[in-house]
Design an enzyme around this catalytic site. Sequence first.
Site, PDB file in Angstrom:
ATOM      1  N   THR A  66      57.700  40.874 -21.921  1.00 37.13           N
ATOM      2  CA  THR A  66      57.186  41.631 -23.064  1.00 37.13           C
ATOM      3  C   THR A  66      55.720  41.992 -22.815  1.00 37.13           C
ATOM      4  O   THR A  66      54.991  41.251 -22.138  1.00 37.13           O
ATOM      5  CB  THR A  66      57.354  40.808 -24.373  1.00 37.13           C
ATOM      6  OG1 THR A  66      56.946  41.597 -25.477  1.00 37.13           O
ATOM      7  CG2 THR A  66      56.556  39.519 -24.369  1.00 37.13           C
ATOM      8  N   LYS A 126      47.007  34.396 -39.055  1.00 41.97           N
ATOM      9  CA  LYS A 126      46.761  33.958 -40.432  1.00 41.97           C
ATOM     10  C   LYS A 126      45.261  33.682 -40.590  1.00 41.97           C
ATOM     11  O   LYS A 126      44.498  34.621 -40.718  1.00 41.97           O
ATOM     12  CB  LYS A 126      47.675  32.778 -40.763  1.00 41.97           C
ATOM     13  CG  LYS A 126      49.169  33.206 -40.606  1.00 41.97           C
ATOM     14  CD  LYS A 126      50.150  32.226 -41.145  1.00 41.97           C
ATOM     15  CE  LYS A 126      51.580  32.490 -40.696  1.00 41.97           C
ATOM     16  NZ  LYS A 126      52.179  33.743 -41.154  1.00 41.97           N
ATOM     17  N   SER A 169      64.292  17.562 -35.099  1.00 42.97           N
ATOM     18  CA  SER A 169      63.535  18.561 -35.835  1.00 42.97           C
ATOM     19  C   SER A 169      63.451  18.196 -37.315  1.00 42.97           C
ATOM     20  O   SER A 169      64.449  17.798 -37.921  1.00 42.97           O
ATOM     21  CB  SER A 169      64.272  19.902 -35.640  1.00 42.97           C
ATOM     22  OG  SER A 169      63.727  20.910 -36.417  1.00 42.97           O
ATOM     23  N   ARG A 201      64.767  42.443 -50.873  1.00 41.84           N
ATOM     24  CA  ARG A 201      63.300  42.445 -50.782  1.00 41.84           C
ATOM     25  C   ARG A 201      62.753  43.863 -50.898  1.00 41.84           C
ATOM     26  O   ARG A 201      63.209  44.761 -50.191  1.00 41.84           O
ATOM     27  CB  ARG A 201      62.845  41.863 -49.442  1.00 41.84           C
ATOM     28  CG  ARG A 201      63.114  40.382 -49.320  1.00 41.84           C
ATOM     29  CD  ARG A 201      62.917  39.912 -47.894  1.00 41.84           C
ATOM     30  NE  ARG A 201      63.574  38.630 -47.696  1.00 41.84           N
ATOM     31  CZ  ARG A 201      62.942  37.500 -47.435  1.00 41.84           C
ATOM     32  NH1 ARG A 201      61.642  37.486 -47.300  1.00 41.84           N
ATOM     33  NH2 ARG A 201      63.614  36.381 -47.286  1.00 41.84           N
ATOM     34  N   SER A 217      54.457  25.608 -45.293  1.00 41.06           N
ATOM     35  CA  SER A 217      53.821  26.722 -45.990  1.00 41.06           C
ATOM     36  C   SER A 217      54.373  27.023 -47.363  1.00 41.06           C
ATOM     37  O   SER A 217      53.726  27.716 -48.140  1.00 41.06           O
ATOM     38  CB  SER A 217      53.919  27.980 -45.139  1.00 41.06           C
ATOM     39  OG  SER A 217      55.244  28.444 -45.128  1.00 41.06           O
ATOM     40  N   THR A 248      64.054  31.813 -48.013  1.00 42.04           N
ATOM     41  CA  THR A 248      62.764  31.208 -47.647  1.00 42.04           C
ATOM     42  C   THR A 248      62.618  29.840 -48.322  1.00 42.04           C
ATOM     43  O   THR A 248      62.059  28.904 -47.745  1.00 42.04           O
ATOM     44  CB  THR A 248      61.611  32.145 -48.058  1.00 42.04           C
ATOM     45  OG1 THR A 248      61.879  33.444 -47.514  1.00 42.04           O
ATOM     46  CG2 THR A 248      60.281  31.674 -47.530  1.00 42.04           C
TER      47      THR A 248
END
Length: 443
Positions: free
Chosen positions: A278, A249, A138, A23, A190, A364
């Site tokens: 965190t 987004k 799932s 990438r 997506s 992806t």
Amino acid sequence: MAYDYSHTLLQALESLHSERRYRTFHTLERLCDKPPHAIRTKDGVRSEITVWCSNDYLGMSGHAAVRAAFEATASTCGVGAGGTRNIAGTSKAIVELEGELADLHQKEAALVFGSGYVSNDATLSTLGKIFPNCVIISDSENHASMIEGIRRSGVEKYIFRHNDMVHLEQILQKIAPDRPKIVAFESVYSMDGDIGHIGHICDLAKRYGALTYLDEVHAVGLYGARGAGVAERDGLLHKVDVIEGTLGKAFGCYGGYITGSAELIDVVRSFASGFIFTTALPPSLCAAAAASVRHLKASNLERAAMHANANALKYALQTAGLPVMATPSHIVPVMIGDAELCRRASDMLLDEHNIYIQPINYPTVPRGTERLRITVTPFHTAAHIAALVDALSATWAALGLEKTKRDDCHESICFKRPNTKCTDACELNRAKKCGVYVAYSAA
Ligand code: PLP
């Protein structure tokens, strides 16, 4: 002799290069007063480009009310949150944001995380551990963040074929009725731009005593009368137990969240290490996100313009014979089917036409289904669309990529199963069903 770390690291990178899926990033400065344009800097030279792949789907990152909320809160509260939620990070702004989000999805409570990825990972891993002997079921195309959360929960898991309700029911039937179960899935997927069968999944889950966990990351802000997503558009908000979303987004900010019953949210707040250990989101960002959510609850203008532009773009691509997938959503994938050609197409668009669309390669998407994933905003004009179609047509010609014929399913290649012709016998038969026909040449 000591271990050669550098050799292993370089070998790992070399494997990506040899598969043509290393990438590269392009350095951009988005121009929020001139969307969808940005400045690209390459070899010290700055040029203006048109962005066609941002997930800031509605341009809310540059919206005046969102920027004003960010600036006002940063100027009073400073930049950082000052700690974890437990220590010093429970700001008024984050509490108000959670109120907006719970109201958006019509749930009792909401919880904000550092990102959408973290919210999926932290919630699914926590819920899996909380319910004794839990099973998670799932969808096979769920996002990496859900897969990681399920893996880290350590529970027994089953994968149902994407959107295949018969398969989902077969799995549910096999699990003992008294075992806790969670069905995890998405609304808008997506990469292929298709939509999960939310109502059907919720009905099956109810029949078999399962909780439902829905990722609406690519739908929040974009669907439904108030922008709560596809579940709102389809009148199903009340049927889904946990709705997860992102602030990064369509809301144009950063961060992620879940919404659900008060006790479920309290459990995740109290047990999820990805929430507890965190630093909290900065108050300025929370105030900006709340302003964005609030604006999109009241305004349909941005959504309507974006969807109209997505339809106009799909039509223009189809008319030009470019192999656009016929998606039922705002996502516009144009198939190439080869990692190297996909990267070269993206480079040519940027270098020769000042158009930025990143290549989407494995992992992806499956190998052989590499594509350009185009997204459109309310700010893209008819002139932008015409320029994009011309640039893509020129790129297709330069790379010897084939254009498509609309009634050509049987002659074309099933994008789900590379090297397979789409026929009636195809188990998925996706190409016929959704009108996708991919015809490409590797020449
Ligand atoms: N869920 C889905 C379906 C996604 O596509 C993404 C990111 O792209 C995420 C979750 C993670 O969201 P975020 O970018 O806010 O970390």
